[in-house]
Write a protein that holds these residues in place. Structure first.
Motif, PDB file in Angstrom:
ATOM      1  N   LYS A  32      56.591  67.978  94.958  1.00 18.74           N
ATOM      2  CA  LYS A  32      58.033  68.219  94.868  1.00 18.74           C
ATOM      3  C   LYS A  32      58.763  67.028  95.451  1.00 18.74           C
ATOM      4  O   LYS A  32      58.300  66.406  96.418  1.00 18.74           O
ATOM      5  N   PHE A  33      59.924  66.704  94.876  1.00 15.74           N
ATOM      6  CA  PHE A  33      60.659  65.510  95.283  1.00 15.74           C
ATOM      7  C   PHE A  33      60.985  65.538  96.775  1.00 15.74           C
ATOM      8  O   PHE A  33      61.402  66.557  97.332  1.00 15.74           O
ATOM      9  N   ASN A  34      60.767  64.361  97.405  1.00 17.18           N
ATOM     10  CA  ASN A  34      61.126  64.185  98.805  1.00 17.18           C
ATOM     11  C   ASN A  34      61.487  62.719  98.996  1.00 17.18           C
ATOM     12  O   ASN A  34      60.784  61.825  98.519  1.00 17.18           O
ATOM     13  N   ILE A  35      62.587  62.470  99.687  1.00 11.17           N
ATOM     14  CA  ILE A  35      63.099  61.110  99.822  1.00 11.17           C
ATOM     15  C   ILE A  35      62.165  60.214 100.636  1.00 11.17           C
ATOM     16  O   ILE A  35      62.086  59.001 100.410  1.00 11.17           O
ATOM     17  N   VAL A  36      61.417  60.799 101.589  1.00 12.30           N
ATOM     18  CA  VAL A  36      60.575  59.989 102.474  1.00 12.30           C
ATOM     19  C   VAL A  36      59.441  59.299 101.709  1.00 12.30           C
ATOM     20  O   VAL A  36      59.289  58.076 101.783  1.00 12.30           O
ATOM     21  N   PRO A  37      58.574  60.035 100.955  1.00 17.15           N
ATOM     22  CA  PRO A  37      57.525  59.330 100.212  1.00 17.15           C
ATOM     23  C   PRO A  37      58.080  58.384  99.160  1.00 17.15           C
ATOM     24  O   PRO A  37      57.472  57.359  98.856  1.00 17.15           O
ATOM     25  N   MET A  38      59.260  58.712  98.614  1.00 17.09           N
ATOM     26  CA  MET A  38      59.854  57.821  97.620  1.00 17.09           C
ATOM     27  C   MET A  38      60.222  56.477  98.255  1.00 17.09           C
ATOM     28  O   MET A  38      59.911  55.407  97.717  1.00 17.09           O
ATOM     29  N   LEU A  39      60.864  56.515  99.442  1.00 22.69           N
ATOM     30  CA  LEU A  39      61.246  55.267 100.109  1.00 22.69           C
ATOM     31  C   LEU A  39      60.020  54.477 100.548  1.00 22.69           C
ATOM     32  O   LEU A  39      59.993  53.243 100.476  1.00 22.69           O
ATOM     33  N   LEU A  40      58.980  55.184 100.998  1.00 19.82           N
ATOM     34  CA  LEU A  40      57.754  54.500 101.412  1.00 19.82           C
ATOM     35  C   LEU A  40      57.100  53.764 100.248  1.00 19.82           C
ATOM     36  O   LEU A  40      56.661  52.614 100.390  1.00 19.82           O
ATOM     37  N   ASN A  41      57.024  54.418  99.099  1.00 19.69           N
ATOM     38  CA  ASN A  41      56.386  53.785  97.942  1.00 19.69           C
ATOM     39  C   ASN A  41      57.233  52.660  97.364  1.00 19.69           C
ATOM     40  O   ASN A  41      56.694  51.623  96.950  1.00 19.69           O
ATOM     41  N   VAL A  42      58.554  52.849  97.335  1.00 21.99           N
ATOM     42  CA  VAL A  42      59.423  51.769  96.852  1.00 21.99           C
ATOM     43  C   VAL A  42      59.354  50.585  97.809  1.00 21.99           C
ATOM     44  O   VAL A  42      59.289  49.420  97.388  1.00 21.99           O
ATOM     45  N   GLY A  43      59.363  50.866  99.130  1.00 20.72           N
ATOM     46  CA  GLY A  43      59.251  49.788 100.111  1.00 20.72           C
ATOM     47  C   GLY A  43      57.943  49.022  99.988  1.00 20.72           C
ATOM     48  O   GLY A  43      57.913  47.790 100.100  1.00 20.72           O
ATOM     49  N   ALA A  44      56.850  49.765  99.729  1.00 19.94           N
ATOM     50  CA  ALA A  44      55.564  49.093  99.533  1.00 19.94           C
ATOM     51  C   ALA A  44      55.594  48.217  98.288  1.00 19.94           C
ATOM     52  O   ALA A  44      55.020  47.124  98.259  1.00 19.94           O
ATOM     53  N   GLY A  45      56.292  48.694  97.254  1.00 19.61           N
ATOM     54  CA  GLY A  45      56.397  47.884  96.031  1.00 19.61           C
ATOM     55  C   GLY A  45      57.207  46.629  96.251  1.00 19.61           C
ATOM     56  O   GLY A  45      56.846  45.552  95.754  1.00 19.61           O
ATOM     57  N   LEU A  46      58.299  46.742  97.015  1.00 18.99           N
ATOM     58  CA  LEU A  46      59.106  45.557  97.303  1.00 18.99           C
ATOM     59  C   LEU A  46      58.332  44.551  98.150  1.00 18.99           C
ATOM     60  O   LEU A  46      58.486  43.336  97.990  1.00 18.99           O
ATOM     61  N   ALA A  47      57.497  45.073  99.055  1.00 13.71           N
ATOM     62  CA  ALA A  47      56.682  44.169  99.869  1.00 13.71           C
ATOM     63  C   ALA A  47      55.713  43.372  99.005  1.00 13.71           C
ATOM     64  O   ALA A  47      55.395  42.221  99.301  1.00 13.71           O
ATOM     65  N   LEU A  48      55.251  43.996  97.915  1.00 15.96           N
ATOM     66  CA  LEU A  48      54.341  43.277  97.016  1.00 15.96           C
ATOM     67  C   LEU A  48      55.021  42.095  96.330  1.00 15.96           C
ATOM     68  O   LEU A  48      54.353  41.160  95.893  1.00 15.96           O
ATOM     69  N   MET A  49      56.360  42.170  96.209  1.00 13.92           N
ATOM     70  CA  MET A  49      57.072  41.070  95.564  1.00 13.92           C
ATOM     71  C   MET A  49      56.893  39.769  96.339  1.00 13.92           C
ATOM     72  O   MET A  49      57.037  38.677  95.773  1.00 13.92           O
ATOM     73  N   GLY A  50      56.590  39.882  97.638  1.00 13.81           N
ATOM     74  CA  GLY A  50      56.338  38.674  98.414  1.00 13.81           C
ATOM     75  C   GLY A  50      55.113  37.922  97.953  1.00 13.81           C
ATOM     76  O   GLY A  50      54.977  36.715  98.209  1.00 13.81           O
ATOM     77  N   LEU A  51      54.209  38.606  97.257  1.00 12.88           N
ATOM     78  CA  LEU A  51      53.027  37.921  96.734  1.00 12.88           C
ATOM     79  C   LEU A  51      53.377  36.925  95.637  1.00 12.88           C
ATOM     80  O   LEU A  51      52.631  35.978  95.393  1.00 12.88           O
ATOM     81  N   VAL A  52      54.495  37.175  94.967  1.00 14.22           N
ATOM     82  CA  VAL A  52      54.879  36.286  93.859  1.00 14.22           C
ATOM     83  C   VAL A  52      55.072  34.861  94.363  1.00 14.22           C
ATOM     84  O   VAL A  52      54.571  33.896  93.783  1.00 14.22           O
TER      85      VAL A  52
ATOM     86  N   LYS B  16      51.662  58.635  89.061  1.00 11.18           N
ATOM     87  CA  LYS B  16      51.213  59.272  90.301  1.00 11.18           C
ATOM     88  C   LYS B  16      52.312  60.048  91.023  1.00 11.18           C
ATOM     89  O   LYS B  16      52.050  60.649  92.065  1.00 11.18           O
ATOM     90  N   LYS B  17      53.521  60.030  90.464  1.00 15.64           N
ATOM     91  CA  LYS B  17      54.649  60.769  91.053  1.00 15.64           C
ATOM     92  C   LYS B  17      54.795  60.457  92.542  1.00 15.64           C
ATOM     93  O   LYS B  17      54.786  61.348  93.395  1.00 15.64           O
ATOM     94  N   GLY B  18      54.911  59.168  92.841  1.00 11.41           N
ATOM     95  CA  GLY B  18      55.010  58.736  94.226  1.00 11.41           C
ATOM     96  C   GLY B  18      56.278  59.164  94.921  1.00 11.41           C
ATOM     97  O   GLY B  18      56.409  58.983  96.129  1.00 11.41           O
ATOM     98  N   TYR B  19      57.217  59.740  94.186  1.00 10.10           N
ATOM     99  CA  TYR B  19      58.469  60.227  94.784  1.00 10.10           C
ATOM    100  C   TYR B  19      58.322  61.660  95.288  1.00 10.10           C
ATOM    101  O   TYR B  19      59.283  62.236  95.806  1.00 10.10           O
ATOM    102  N   GLN B  20      57.116  62.249  95.167  1.00  8.89           N
ATOM    103  CA  GLN B  20      56.919  63.646  95.539  1.00  8.89           C
ATOM    104  C   GLN B  20      56.103  63.795  96.818  1.00  8.89           C
ATOM    105  O   GLN B  20      55.202  63.003  97.097  1.00  8.89           O
ATOM    106  N   GLU B  21      56.422  64.842  97.556  1.00  5.90           N
ATOM    107  CA  GLU B  21      55.574  65.307  98.644  1.00  5.90           C
ATOM    108  C   GLU B  21      54.569  66.286  98.050  1.00  5.90           C
ATOM    109  O   GLU B  21      54.915  67.071  97.162  1.00  5.90           O
TER     110      GLU B  21
END
Length: 396
Positions: A339-359, A54-59
């Protein structure tokens, strides 16, 4: 102690409670395997699906486009009504194609006439109405002067006249002779329309990235454009399409469709990854039939409308009425650019890290619910320290 007093005591105790995490290390192959498996699934989802697929690092931005079309082709017909005649683009493209507004996403369409019913030599006069429930009569008393049926052809004069040797209808003031309600000619009069071609010029823009492009790609020159016709295998970049090929790619037969008409969709999709070279951003063409083709429901099939060509001898205005059957082609443009943008990349990575709490939640639920030693784990996991009791023990 009263019930109310116990309730107040419980509320008072809960208000001054504080919970702090406690680390409990469980050496278990089952729990460890479940823990690592869930972690791997979440990491795979974040990296594989969110970031790569899904290219979550792109705007992203949606496409704005304008479309113009130009149909070309010649057909020769020989009919009773019009005799031997050559048809060019001014005859069969109705109305002339008007381009869409620039940078506005909407569909552009053009109509190519393929079949027709011609009623020549009409003028304003009196004639019997075509038989129907409101037009049939046996005397003048059945006809009402000034009455007009919305499905009729004119205004009744109040007279009942002979329509044929066996039928009478109300006389009307209309364009006479009236058009006969008959089936369209078979084979289609403009069967040669299958060899007509259409040049589609599509300009697109992604305003967020200030990126523009058109479907006549940079490597296409005038010599190539003069001779090419779109082919999925040999000329996938050619913007000139043969009408028969458009219909065939939609799994339809052109001659069958030309008989009663229909609606075809030409879809142009621009999906562009602007982190890659600009030359990789190319249109993809697909075709499909848009009108409903139901073999069990053949009422009012196809696509048709009427228009007239007028002329005058100086005294009487006359017209030729044409009921045109044909194919309407809707050009629809879709697309998304990223196109690459740091903001959506950090948002998606942060959402992924939050999912680790489910473990931890899932593993705790399994350990405290299904494991054989769940009672021992509960004793080790939860410890209670009552500060009030400790304080009373310290005071002599």
């Amino acid at each position: 102690m009263s019930q109310d007093g116990g309730c107040y005591t419980w509320i008072w105790t809960c208000f001054f409670e504080y919970s702090t995490p406690k680390i409990l290390l469980i050496r278990s192959r089952k729990v460890g395997a479940i823990n690592r498996f869930i972690q791997a699934v979440i990491i795979g989802y974040v990296i594989g699906y969110v970031c790569v697929l899904k290219k979550g690092y792109q705007e992203t931005d949606t496409v704005l486009s304008s479309v113009t079309t130009k149909v070309k082709g010649i057909a020769l017909t020989n009919t009773t009504a019009m005799g031997l005649r050559v048809w060019d683009v001014a005859d069969y493209v109705i109305p002339p194609q008007v381009p869409t507004k620039p940078e506005k996403e909407e569909e552009s369409s053009f109509f190519v006439m393929t079949n027709m019913i011609i009623t020549p030599g009409q003028n304003q006069s009196h004639c019997p109405e075509i038989p129907s429930a409101t037009a049939n009569c046996s005397s003048d008393g059945d006809c009402m002067a000034g009455f007009s049926d919305t499905r009729g052809n004119g205004v009744q004069t109040g007279r009942c006249v002979n329509y044929s040797a066996s039928a009478k209808t109300c006389e009307v003031l209309a364009w006479c002779p009236l058009e006969e309600d008959v089936d369209p000619p078979e084979p289609p009069i403009l069967a040669a329309a299958e060899n007509f071609t259409v040049l589609i010029k599509n300009h697109i823009r992604y305003p967020k990235f200030n990126f523009s492009r058109r479907n006549i790609l940079p490597h296409i020159n005038s010599t190539y454009l003069t001779n090419c016709v779109f082919s999925r295998t040999t000329d996938p970049d050619c913007p000139i399409f043969r009408l028969r090929d458009i219909v065939s790619e939609a799994q339809e037969d052109f001659q069958d469709m030309a008989l009663n008409g229909g609606v075809m969709g030409i879809q142009i999709r621009w999906d562009c990854d602007l982190d890659m070279p600009e030359s990789w951003c190319v249109p993809k063409y697909t075709f499909r039939r848009l009108d409903n083709k139901d073999p069990e429901n053949t009422v009012a099939p196809g696509y048709s409308f009427r228009f007239a060509k007028y002329y005058s001898d100086g005294e009487v205005e006359t017209r030729t009425l044409i009921k045109a059957f044909g194919i309407r082609f809707d050009v629809m443009v879709f697309g998304k650019a990223g196109k690459f943008n740091i903001v959506p990349m950090l948002l998606n990575v942060g959402a992924g890290l939050a999912l680790m709490g489910l473990v931890t939640v899932v593993c705790d639920w399994i350990v405290l619910t299904f494991m054989k030693k769940k009672n021992i784990y509960k004793e080790q996991k939860y410890s209670y320290v009552d500060d009030f009791e400790l304080l009373s023990e310290e005071i002599p």
